[in-house]
Scaffold this motif. Structure first.
Motif, PDB file in Angstrom:
ATOM      1  N   ILE A 245      14.229   9.380 -31.239  1.00 44.06           N
ATOM      2  CA  ILE A 245      15.549   9.265 -30.618  1.00 44.06           C
ATOM      3  C   ILE A 245      16.542   8.664 -31.601  1.00 44.06           C
ATOM      4  N   ASP A 246      16.140   7.594 -32.290  1.00 45.15           N
ATOM      5  CA  ASP A 246      17.013   6.981 -33.289  1.00 45.15           C
ATOM      6  C   ASP A 246      17.402   7.988 -34.371  1.00 45.15           C
ATOM      7  N   ASP A 247      16.438   8.773 -34.827  1.00 45.76           N
ATOM      8  CA  ASP A 247      16.715   9.786 -35.847  1.00 45.76           C
ATOM      9  C   ASP A 247      17.686  10.846 -35.339  1.00 45.76           C
ATOM     10  N   ARG A 248      17.506  11.273 -34.093  1.00 46.45           N
ATOM     11  CA  ARG A 248      18.406  12.274 -33.514  1.00 46.45           C
ATOM     12  C   ARG A 248      19.832  11.749 -33.419  1.00 46.45           C
ATOM     13  N   ILE A 249      19.967  10.515 -33.008  1.00 50.10           N
ATOM     14  CA  ILE A 249      21.308   9.925 -32.891  1.00 50.10           C
ATOM     15  C   ILE A 249      21.960   9.802 -34.258  1.00 50.10           C
ATOM     16  N   LYS A 250      21.212   9.365 -35.259  1.00 47.00           N
ATOM     17  CA  LYS A 250      21.765   9.265 -36.613  1.00 47.00           C
ATOM     18  C   LYS A 250      22.224  10.632 -37.106  1.00 47.00           C
ATOM     19  N   THR A 251      21.414  11.657 -36.840  1.00 52.32           N
ATOM     20  CA  THR A 251      21.774  13.013 -37.261  1.00 52.32           C
ATOM     21  C   THR A 251      23.025  13.494 -36.540  1.00 52.32           C
ATOM     22  N   LEU A 252      23.064  13.326 -35.221  1.00 51.95           N
ATOM     23  CA  LEU A 252      24.237  13.765 -34.454  1.00 51.95           C
ATOM     24  C   LEU A 252      25.496  13.000 -34.858  1.00 51.95           C
ATOM     25  N   ASN A 253      25.370  11.709 -35.104  1.00 54.27           N
ATOM     26  CA  ASN A 253      26.520  10.914 -35.537  1.00 54.27           C
ATOM     27  C   ASN A 253      26.978  11.315 -36.936  1.00 54.27           C
ATOM     28  N   TYR A 254      26.062  11.819 -37.758  1.00 56.70           N
ATOM     29  CA  TYR A 254      26.417  12.286 -39.089  1.00 56.70           C
ATOM     30  C   TYR A 254      27.128  13.635 -39.015  1.00 56.70           C
ATOM     31  N   ILE A 255      26.597  14.541 -38.181  1.00 56.31           N
ATOM     32  CA  ILE A 255      27.187  15.876 -38.054  1.00 56.31           C
ATOM     33  C   ILE A 255      28.604  15.791 -37.498  1.00 56.31           C
ATOM     34  N   ARG A 256      28.775  15.010 -36.458  1.00 55.30           N
ATOM     35  CA  ARG A 256      30.085  14.773 -35.851  1.00 55.30           C
ATOM     36  C   ARG A 256      30.347  13.284 -35.903  1.00 55.30           C
ATOM     37  N   PRO A 257      31.342  12.879 -36.676  1.00 56.58           N
ATOM     38  CA  PRO A 257      31.615  11.433 -36.736  1.00 56.58           C
ATOM     39  C   PRO A 257      31.917  10.895 -35.337  1.00 56.58           C
ATOM     40  N   GLN A 258      30.946  10.225 -34.776  1.00 59.44           N
ATOM     41  CA  GLN A 258      31.068   9.656 -33.440  1.00 59.44           C
ATOM     42  C   GLN A 258      30.105   8.494 -33.339  1.00 59.44           C
ATOM     43  N   SER A 259      30.065   7.883 -32.218  1.00 54.09           N
ATOM     44  CA  SER A 259      29.168   6.762 -32.036  1.00 54.09           C
ATOM     45  C   SER A 259      28.464   6.900 -30.689  1.00 54.09           C
ATOM     46  N   ILE A 260      27.339   7.598 -30.700  1.00 50.73           N
ATOM     47  CA  ILE A 260      26.535   7.734 -29.498  1.00 50.73           C
ATOM     48  C   ILE A 260      25.773   6.426 -29.316  1.00 50.73           C
ATOM     49  N   GLY A 261      25.819   5.910 -28.110  1.00 55.11           N
ATOM     50  CA  GLY A 261      25.146   4.646 -27.825  1.00 55.11           C
ATOM     51  C   GLY A 261      24.068   4.805 -26.768  1.00 55.11           C
ATOM     52  N   ILE A 262      23.065   3.943 -26.845  1.00 59.96           N
ATOM     53  CA  ILE A 262      21.981   3.947 -25.870  1.00 59.96           C
ATOM     54  C   ILE A 262      21.750   2.525 -25.379  1.00 59.96           C
ATOM     55  N   GLU A 263      21.655   2.396 -24.066  1.00 61.45           N
ATOM     56  CA  GLU A 263      21.326   1.115 -23.445  1.00 61.45           C
ATOM     57  C   GLU A 263      20.121   1.341 -22.541  1.00 61.45           C
ATOM     58  N   ILE A 264      19.103   0.506 -22.679  1.00 63.72           N
ATOM     59  CA  ILE A 264      17.905   0.604 -21.848  1.00 63.72           C
ATOM     60  C   ILE A 264      17.839  -0.645 -20.977  1.00 63.72           C
TER      61      ILE A 264
END
Length: 123
Positions: free
Chosen positions: A83-102
């Motif tokens: 999940i961390d890797d996917r978020i880093k990739t998505l944030n790299y592809i589109r400059p954004q800040s996806i956040g996760i709270e558990i």
């Protein structure tokens, strides 16, 4: 549940963000219940973000960890790292800040009562 304000025909939400959380809810939270469990997916739009919520009323992460320790298994979970890797990739592809709270949910007796994961995606 999908908020009526979401233009779901024109907004793309990466399914790969939610799949591991749904699988975890089923495989670690709900499968070990001795009653019927509930899994809810909620998508809502507020203040320029879409919040995807994966909510279950399973045994909770702490109880799941105890069960895992009591079992002799060689399985190594890599879900969090993926999940961390996917978020880093998505944030790299589109400059954004996806956040996760558990959130570890508790009942009125302060006992584990499931897990809520909130994924915040800027739009």
């Amino acid at each position: 549940q999908v908020d009526d304000s979401i233009d779901y025909k024109n907004i793309e939400i990466p399914a790969t963000l939610f799949q591991p959380f749904v699988e975890n809810a089923i495989n670690h939270g709900l499968v070990n219940l001795n009653r019927k469990g509930n899994l809810t997916l909620i998508f809502e739009q507020k203040n320029g973000v879409i919040r995807g919520i994966v909510d279950d009323d399973g045994i909770g992460r702490s109880e799941s960890a105890k069960l895992k320790q009591s079992m002799s298994t060689r399985h190594v979970s890599r879900g969090t790292q993926l999940i961390d890797d996917r978020i880093k990739t998505l944030n790299y592809i589109r400059p954004q800040s996806i956040g996760i709270e558990i959130i570890d949910k508790k009942d009125e007796n302060n006992q584990p009562s499931g897990t809520r994961v909130i994924v915040t995606i800027p739009i």
